[in-house]
Scaffold this motif. Structure first.
Motif, PDB file in Angstrom:
ATOM      1  N   ALA A   1      -7.858  -6.464   6.494  1.00 27.92           N
ATOM      2  CA  ALA A   1      -9.023  -5.930   7.565  1.00 27.92           C
ATOM      3  C   ALA A   1      -8.785  -4.513   8.198  1.00 27.92           C
ATOM      4  O   ALA A   1      -9.556  -4.237   9.154  1.00 27.92           O
ATOM      5  CB  ALA A   1      -8.839  -6.932   8.689  1.00 27.92           C
ATOM      6  N   GLY A   2      -7.817  -3.740   7.427  1.00 24.44           N
ATOM      7  CA  GLY A   2      -7.349  -2.365   7.800  1.00 24.44           C
ATOM      8  C   GLY A   2      -7.785  -1.452   6.915  1.00 24.44           C
ATOM      9  O   GLY A   2      -8.800  -1.384   5.970  1.00 24.44           O
ATOM     10  N   HIS A   3      -6.754  -0.507   6.759  1.00 27.04           N
ATOM     11  CA  HIS A   3      -7.100   0.587   5.980  1.00 27.04           C
ATOM     12  C   HIS A   3      -6.257   0.146   4.469  1.00 27.04           C
ATOM     13  O   HIS A   3      -5.338  -0.150   4.349  1.00 27.04           O
ATOM     14  CB  HIS A   3      -6.094   1.623   6.356  1.00 27.04           C
ATOM     15  N   GLY A   4      -7.395   0.404   3.565  1.00 29.41           N
ATOM     16  CA  GLY A   4      -6.645  -0.046   2.219  1.00 29.41           C
ATOM     17  C   GLY A   4      -6.119   1.162   1.652  1.00 29.41           C
ATOM     18  O   GLY A   4      -6.038   2.361   2.182  1.00 29.41           O
ATOM     19  N   PRO A   5      -5.447   1.102   0.578  1.00 32.00           N
ATOM     20  CA  PRO A   5      -4.652   2.022  -0.303  1.00 32.00           C
ATOM     21  C   PRO A   5      -5.227   2.913  -1.360  1.00 32.00           C
ATOM     22  O   PRO A   5      -6.349   2.698  -1.830  1.00 32.00           O
ATOM     23  CB  PRO A   5      -3.566   1.117  -0.906  1.00 32.00           C
ATOM     24  N   VAL A   6      -4.621   4.128  -1.363  1.00 30.07           N
ATOM     25  CA  VAL A   6      -5.153   5.009  -2.331  1.00 30.07           C
ATOM     26  C   VAL A   6      -4.951   4.254  -3.582  1.00 30.07           C
ATOM     27  O   VAL A   6      -3.857   3.312  -3.726  1.00 30.07           O
ATOM     28  CB  VAL A   6      -4.328   6.340  -2.350  1.00 30.07           C
ATOM     29  N   ASN A   7      -5.438   4.740  -4.820  1.00 26.01           N
ATOM     30  CA  ASN A   7      -5.486   3.693  -6.075  1.00 26.01           C
ATOM     31  C   ASN A   7      -5.162   4.579  -7.273  1.00 26.01           C
ATOM     32  O   ASN A   7      -6.022   5.153  -7.974  1.00 26.01           O
ATOM     33  CB  ASN A   7      -6.681   3.404  -6.128  1.00 26.01           C
ATOM     34  N   PRO A   8      -3.905   4.836  -7.544  1.00 27.15           N
ATOM     35  CA  PRO A   8      -3.544   5.426  -9.023  1.00 27.15           C
ATOM     36  C   PRO A   8      -3.715   4.701 -10.232  1.00 27.15           C
ATOM     37  O   PRO A   8      -3.931   5.004 -11.349  1.00 27.15           O
ATOM     38  CB  PRO A   8      -1.919   5.447  -9.064  1.00 27.15           C
TER      39      PRO A   8
ATOM     40  N   PRO B   1       9.350  13.188   4.634  1.00 26.49           N
ATOM     41  CA  PRO B   1       9.849  12.867   5.962  1.00 26.49           C
ATOM     42  C   PRO B   1       9.022  12.014   6.809  1.00 26.49           C
ATOM     43  O   PRO B   1       8.518  12.403   7.851  1.00 26.49           O
ATOM     44  CB  PRO B   1      10.088  14.461   6.664  1.00 26.49           C
ATOM     45  N   VAL B   2       9.244  10.636   6.043  1.00 27.73           N
ATOM     46  CA  VAL B   2       8.352   9.648   6.851  1.00 27.73           C
ATOM     47  C   VAL B   2       8.659   9.415   8.198  1.00 27.73           C
ATOM     48  O   VAL B   2      10.053   8.781   8.412  1.00 27.73           O
ATOM     49  CB  VAL B   2       8.260   8.373   6.019  1.00 27.73           C
ATOM     50  N   CYS B   3       8.104   9.723   9.488  1.00 24.70           N
ATOM     51  CA  CYS B   3       8.675   9.356  10.691  1.00 24.70           C
ATOM     52  C   CYS B   3       7.866   8.269  11.445  1.00 24.70           C
ATOM     53  O   CYS B   3       8.439   7.791  12.300  1.00 24.70           O
ATOM     54  CB  CYS B   3       8.311  10.805  11.591  1.00 24.70           C
ATOM     55  N   ALA B   4       6.644   8.170  10.957  1.00 22.80           N
ATOM     56  CA  ALA B   4       5.737   6.954  11.694  1.00 22.80           C
ATOM     57  C   ALA B   4       4.735   6.706  10.585  1.00 22.80           C
ATOM     58  O   ALA B   4       4.149   7.298   9.664  1.00 22.80           O
ATOM     59  CB  ALA B   4       5.016   7.729  12.887  1.00 22.80           C
ATOM     60  N   SER B   5       4.276   5.477  10.768  1.00 23.47           N
ATOM     61  CA  SER B   5       3.239   4.998   9.828  1.00 23.47           C
ATOM     62  C   SER B   5       1.922   5.528  10.440  1.00 23.47           C
ATOM     63  O   SER B   5       1.591   6.034  11.347  1.00 23.47           O
ATOM     64  CB  SER B   5       3.173   3.543  10.321  1.00 23.47           C
ATOM     65  N   MET B   6       0.737   5.185   9.528  1.00 25.38           N
ATOM     66  CA  MET B   6      -0.449   5.800   9.788  1.00 25.38           C
ATOM     67  C   MET B   6      -0.923   5.168  10.989  1.00 25.38           C
ATOM     68  O   MET B   6      -1.862   5.750  11.695  1.00 25.38           O
ATOM     69  CB  MET B   6      -1.339   5.695   8.537  1.00 25.38           C
TER      70      MET B   6
ATOM     71  N   ASP C   1      -6.829   5.289   2.885  1.00 23.84           N
ATOM     72  CA  ASP C   1      -6.137   6.458   2.199  1.00 23.84           C
ATOM     73  C   ASP C   1      -4.380   5.980   2.384  1.00 23.84           C
ATOM     74  O   ASP C   1      -3.698   6.937   2.594  1.00 23.84           O
ATOM     75  CB  ASP C   1      -6.339   7.894   2.926  1.00 23.84           C
ATOM     76  N   HIS C   2      -4.314   4.709   2.841  1.00 27.59           N
ATOM     77  CA  HIS C   2      -2.834   4.315   3.016  1.00 27.59           C
ATOM     78  C   HIS C   2      -2.011   4.568   1.545  1.00 27.59           C
ATOM     79  O   HIS C   2      -2.426   4.276   0.824  1.00 27.59           O
ATOM     80  CB  HIS C   2      -3.008   2.886   3.346  1.00 27.59           C
ATOM     81  N   GLY C   3      -0.842   5.243   2.093  1.00 28.45           N
ATOM     82  CA  GLY C   3       0.103   5.532   0.997  1.00 28.45           C
ATOM     83  C   GLY C   3      -0.083   6.975   0.168  1.00 28.45           C
ATOM     84  O   GLY C   3       0.626   7.212  -0.841  1.00 28.45           O
ATOM     85  N   ALA C   4      -1.213   7.775   0.878  1.00 30.61           N
ATOM     86  CA  ALA C   4      -1.516   8.947   0.197  1.00 30.61           C
ATOM     87  C   ALA C   4      -0.294   9.873   0.023  1.00 30.61           C
ATOM     88  O   ALA C   4       0.075  10.507  -0.956  1.00 30.61           O
ATOM     89  CB  ALA C   4      -2.760   9.410   0.916  1.00 30.61           C
ATOM     90  N   GLY C   5       0.328   9.948   1.195  1.00 30.33           N
ATOM     91  CA  GLY C   5       1.506  10.949   1.408  1.00 30.33           C
ATOM     92  C   GLY C   5       2.719  10.413   0.163  1.00 30.33           C
ATOM     93  O   GLY C   5       3.437  11.391  -0.274  1.00 30.33           O
ATOM     94  N   ASP C   6       3.117   9.162   0.039  1.00 31.10           N
ATOM     95  CA  ASP C   6       3.895   8.655  -0.764  1.00 31.10           C
ATOM     96  C   ASP C   6       3.697   8.848  -2.266  1.00 31.10           C
ATOM     97  O   ASP C   6       4.302   9.236  -3.008  1.00 31.10           O
ATOM     98  CB  ASP C   6       3.966   6.978  -0.623  1.00 31.10           C
TER      99      ASP C   6
ATOM    100  N   GLY D   1       0.900  -1.444   0.044  1.00 33.46           N
ATOM    101  CA  GLY D   1       0.060  -0.075  -0.093  1.00 33.46           C
ATOM    102  C   GLY D   1       0.765   1.231  -0.048  1.00 33.46           C
ATOM    103  O   GLY D   1       0.281   2.332  -0.467  1.00 33.46           O
ATOM    104  N   ALA D   2       2.152   1.387   0.372  1.00 32.84           N
ATOM    105  CA  ALA D   2       2.793   2.429   0.653  1.00 32.84           C
ATOM    106  C   ALA D   2       4.241   2.196   0.166  1.00 32.84           C
ATOM    107  O   ALA D   2       4.587   1.140  -0.206  1.00 32.84           O
ATOM    108  CB  ALA D   2       2.723   2.937   2.231  1.00 32.84           C
ATOM    109  N   GLY D   3       5.261   2.950   0.557  1.00 37.32           N
ATOM    110  CA  GLY D   3       6.803   2.954   0.182  1.00 37.32           C
ATOM    111  C   GLY D   3       6.922   2.580  -1.200  1.00 37.32           C
ATOM    112  O   GLY D   3       6.357   3.324  -2.019  1.00 37.32           O
TER     113      GLY D   3
END
Length: 284
Positions: free
Chosen positions: A267-274, A121-126, A223-228, A27-29
């Motif tokens: 079971a948690g936060h889904g990702p944003v979808n390009p 500046p990724v400091c912590a996960s969502m 909204d997982h990965g929105a910042g990335d 979802g991110a990274g």
């Protein structure tokens, strides 16, 4: 929205690099970065900084890559393939940040250099899992942010970096001024978490002028990965030669549509979808 011009088939496309960690849930990274780069028509290169054990519920483990290996990935790509821009994400430790800053000077990455650098500046996960060692905050503030073409923190990251809690337009401006004073050419304070606003207000500052961009706020838990995604879209636009303000306009449109078409996963936060780019194309 206007899309970036694709390379004709058979010709080498614009190249960009993500310097970030993995997300085993995709979802991110680097997974999110490479999705956006590919769908924006950019060839994505990778320097992996850390491997996370992660799903939609959170991060349960982190394995960092040796700093010399991180630097080696950057050096070997830039000196052979060449890139038009780079972005950072999860960097994990101060030693990795120091290695990136040193090799960036060697190969020409960063503000006032040939290859612009987006620092997310990724400091912590969502989910609140710490992704940057406490000792690394000084390296982030004193070494990495000063070479950023643009730095793109969310409000939680702004508070960790500057000590300013953003609650309204005035504090958002104060945070942008403080970030810029650390050396970044442009400071972007993202407003997606500013719930006092009915919109998603982003503020960009270059030391003289504020640029405010408001986009609709989309009500979704996924909204997982929105910042990335926003940072990698900016990186793609900069690699194409756009100015920082125009790169932000492109990236803001891109991530808004990615959030609009986000999907549930696990079971948690889904990702944003390009993937909206290929399944729900928009008119120019």
């Amino acid at each position: 929205m206007k899309l970036l011009p694709p390379a004709p088939l058979g010709q080498t496309p614009v190249r960009a690099m993500t310097i970030a960690g993995t997300d085993s849930g995709g979802g991110a990274g680097v997974a999110a970065d490479l999705r956006t780069m590919a769908l924006a028509g950019v060839h994505g290169c990778v320097a992996v900084t850390a491997v996370t054990v992660q799903n939609t519920l959170g991060v349960s483990g982190v394995h960092t890559i040796p700093p010399e290996t991180v630097a080696g990935q950057i050096r070997t790509v830039v000196t052979d393939i060449g890139i038009g821009a780079a972005k950072t994400g999860m960097l994990a430790t101060g030693a990795i940040i120091d290695a990136i800053v040193d090799v960036a000077a060697e190969v020409g990455i960063g503000r006032d250099r040939p290859i612009p650098l987006v620092v997310d500046p990724v400091c912590a996960s969502m989910h609140g899992h710490q992704l940057l060692a406490t000792e690394a905050m000084d390296s982030l503030r004193e070494r990495l942010i000063p070479i950023a073409t643009v730095v793109t923190p969310n409000l939680d990251e702004v508070a960790l970096i500057t000590g300013i809690t953003v609650v309204d337009q005035d504090s958002q401006r104060a945070a942008a001024i403080e970030l810029h004073s650390m050396g970044a050419q442009w400071a972007l304070v993202k407003g997606g978490h500013l719930r006092s606003s009915p919109f998603s207000p982003d503020l960009l500052y270059d030391g003289e002028t504020f640029l405010e961009l408001d986009h609709e706020r989309i009500d979704t838990p996924h909204d997982h990965g929105a910042g990335d995604t926003l940072a990698s879209a900016m990186c793609c636009a900069l690699a194409h030669g756009l100015s920082v303000p125009d790169a932000l306009r492109f990236a803001k449109d891109w991530v808004t549509e990615s959030i609009r078409w986000s999907y549930p996963l696990g079971a948690g936060h889904g990702p944003v979808n390009p993937l909206w780019r290929v399944s729900e194309p928009l008119p120019d």
